[in-house]
Design a protein around this motif. Structure first.
Motif, PDB file in Angstrom:
ATOM      1  N   ALA A 166      52.547  53.079 -18.189  1.00 48.28           N
ATOM      2  CA  ALA A 166      52.911  52.954 -16.768  1.00 48.28           C
ATOM      3  C   ALA A 166      51.804  53.507 -15.876  1.00 48.28           C
ATOM      4  O   ALA A 166      51.508  52.940 -14.816  1.00 48.28           O
ATOM      5  CB  ALA A 166      54.232  53.678 -16.490  1.00 48.28           C
ATOM      6  N   GLY A 167      51.177  54.618 -16.307  1.00 49.56           N
ATOM      7  CA  GLY A 167      50.064  55.185 -15.547  1.00 49.56           C
ATOM      8  C   GLY A 167      48.871  54.248 -15.495  1.00 49.56           C
ATOM      9  O   GLY A 167      48.186  54.138 -14.477  1.00 49.56           O
ATOM     10  N   ALA A 168      48.628  53.544 -16.599  1.00 50.56           N
ATOM     11  CA  ALA A 168      47.534  52.564 -16.626  1.00 50.56           C
ATOM     12  C   ALA A 168      47.891  51.348 -15.767  1.00 50.56           C
ATOM     13  O   ALA A 168      47.062  50.875 -14.978  1.00 50.56           O
ATOM     14  CB  ALA A 168      47.248  52.141 -18.062  1.00 50.56           C
ATOM     15  N   ASP A 169      49.128  50.840 -15.901  1.00 49.32           N
ATOM     16  CA  ASP A 169      49.557  49.676 -15.114  1.00 49.32           C
ATOM     17  C   ASP A 169      49.444  49.945 -13.614  1.00 49.32           C
ATOM     18  O   ASP A 169      49.062  49.072 -12.848  1.00 49.32           O
ATOM     19  CB  ASP A 169      50.996  49.289 -15.454  1.00 49.32           C
ATOM     20  N   PHE A 170      49.761  51.170 -13.201  1.00 48.87           N
ATOM     21  CA  PHE A 170      49.696  51.542 -11.790  1.00 48.87           C
ATOM     22  C   PHE A 170      48.264  51.400 -11.251  1.00 48.87           C
ATOM     23  O   PHE A 170      48.059  51.049 -10.089  1.00 48.87           O
ATOM     24  CB  PHE A 170      50.178  52.985 -11.619  1.00 48.87           C
ATOM     25  N   GLN A 171      47.277  51.648 -12.103  1.00 51.48           N
ATOM     26  CA  GLN A 171      45.878  51.645 -11.676  1.00 51.48           C
ATOM     27  C   GLN A 171      45.182  50.286 -11.807  1.00 51.48           C
ATOM     28  O   GLN A 171      44.067  50.107 -11.326  1.00 51.48           O
ATOM     29  CB  GLN A 171      45.095  52.685 -12.484  1.00 51.48           C
ATOM     30  N   ILE A 172      45.843  49.326 -12.441  1.00 51.51           N
ATOM     31  CA  ILE A 172      45.223  48.012 -12.688  1.00 51.51           C
ATOM     32  C   ILE A 172      44.731  47.329 -11.412  1.00 51.51           C
ATOM     33  O   ILE A 172      43.590  46.856 -11.381  1.00 51.51           O
ATOM     34  CB  ILE A 172      46.181  47.094 -13.491  1.00 51.51           C
ATOM     35  N   PRO A 206      36.383  54.638  -8.322  1.00 53.07           N
ATOM     36  CA  PRO A 206      37.507  53.715  -8.136  1.00 53.07           C
ATOM     37  C   PRO A 206      37.535  52.569  -9.147  1.00 53.07           C
ATOM     38  O   PRO A 206      38.574  51.954  -9.351  1.00 53.07           O
ATOM     39  CB  PRO A 206      37.311  53.184  -6.717  1.00 53.07           C
ATOM     40  N   GLY A 207      36.435  52.302  -9.824  1.00 51.16           N
ATOM     41  CA  GLY A 207      36.396  51.238 -10.811  1.00 51.16           C
ATOM     42  C   GLY A 207      36.777  51.699 -12.210  1.00 51.16           C
ATOM     43  O   GLY A 207      36.648  50.957 -13.169  1.00 51.16           O
TER      44      GLY A 207
END
Length: 184
Positions: free
Chosen positions: A125-131, A54-55
């Motif tokens: 967008a995929g990275a922003d979703f996981q921030i 999760p990190g």
């Protein structure tokens, strides 16, 4: 003629091209490998690999091989848009991601595989979703993680080709350098 062309195009030409590539494009000719300071190879800039904790930022799903990310079995799933197996997998992945980040739309690249199954990139967008998840798990502010994502966002090639993208391996390696995961 057969012997001459076999020697010319089967030996001399490939050796010449390989030699030039090793001299001029050493990093690219050797797979763009990423090494630790002690020389241990930890990955490649151009081949995706899974991250499950999760990190970490997670890569796109992979259909390459039984467990995914198998470079020896590079391919997509070949499942069509009406295939029930594909529909069920995408729905399950989307539900998992909705639970992680309620109320936000799930970027398509987080639930679909690439054609090769080895794509090292996700969309911004995929990275922003996981921030939010990554920041929470690492004890960092969302702003700190957002700045790292921005640093690792690559633009279009030559300004017009492709889409902006984030290399997941390079981003996760920098996260580990800046704020290593603590054992729970």
């Amino acid at each position: 003629m057969t012997i001459v062309t076999t020697i010319l195009f089967g030996l001399i030409y490939p050796l010449a091209v390989t030699g030039i590539a090793q001299l001029v494009f050493t990093d690219k000719a050797n797979g763009q490998l990423i090494k630790r300071s002690d020389g241990t190879i930890i990955g490649s800039r151009i081949i995706g690999q899974p991250f499950a904790g999760p990190g970490y930022f997670h890569s796109r799903p992979s259909a390459a091989g039984v467990a995914g990310y198998d470079a020896g079995a590079s391919s997509g799933s070949n499942l069509g848009p009406t295939n029930q197996k594909l529909i069920d997998r995408v729905k399950a992945d989307a539900a998992t991601l909705h639970a992680e980040n309620p109320g936000k739309p799930v970027p398509i690249d987080l639930v679909t595989t690439s054609a090769s199954g080895l794509d090292p990139h996700i969309s911004p967008a995929g990275a922003d979703f996981q921030i939010p998840r990554v920041a929470r798990e690492r004890g960092m502010s969302e702003n700190e993680v957002t700045l790292l994502v921005a640093k690792h966002t690559e633009g279009r090639t030559l300004g017009i080709l492709g889409e902006p993208r984030v290399n997941v391996l390079l981003l996760n390696l920098e996260l580990d350098e800046r704020k290593p995961m603590t054992k729970k």
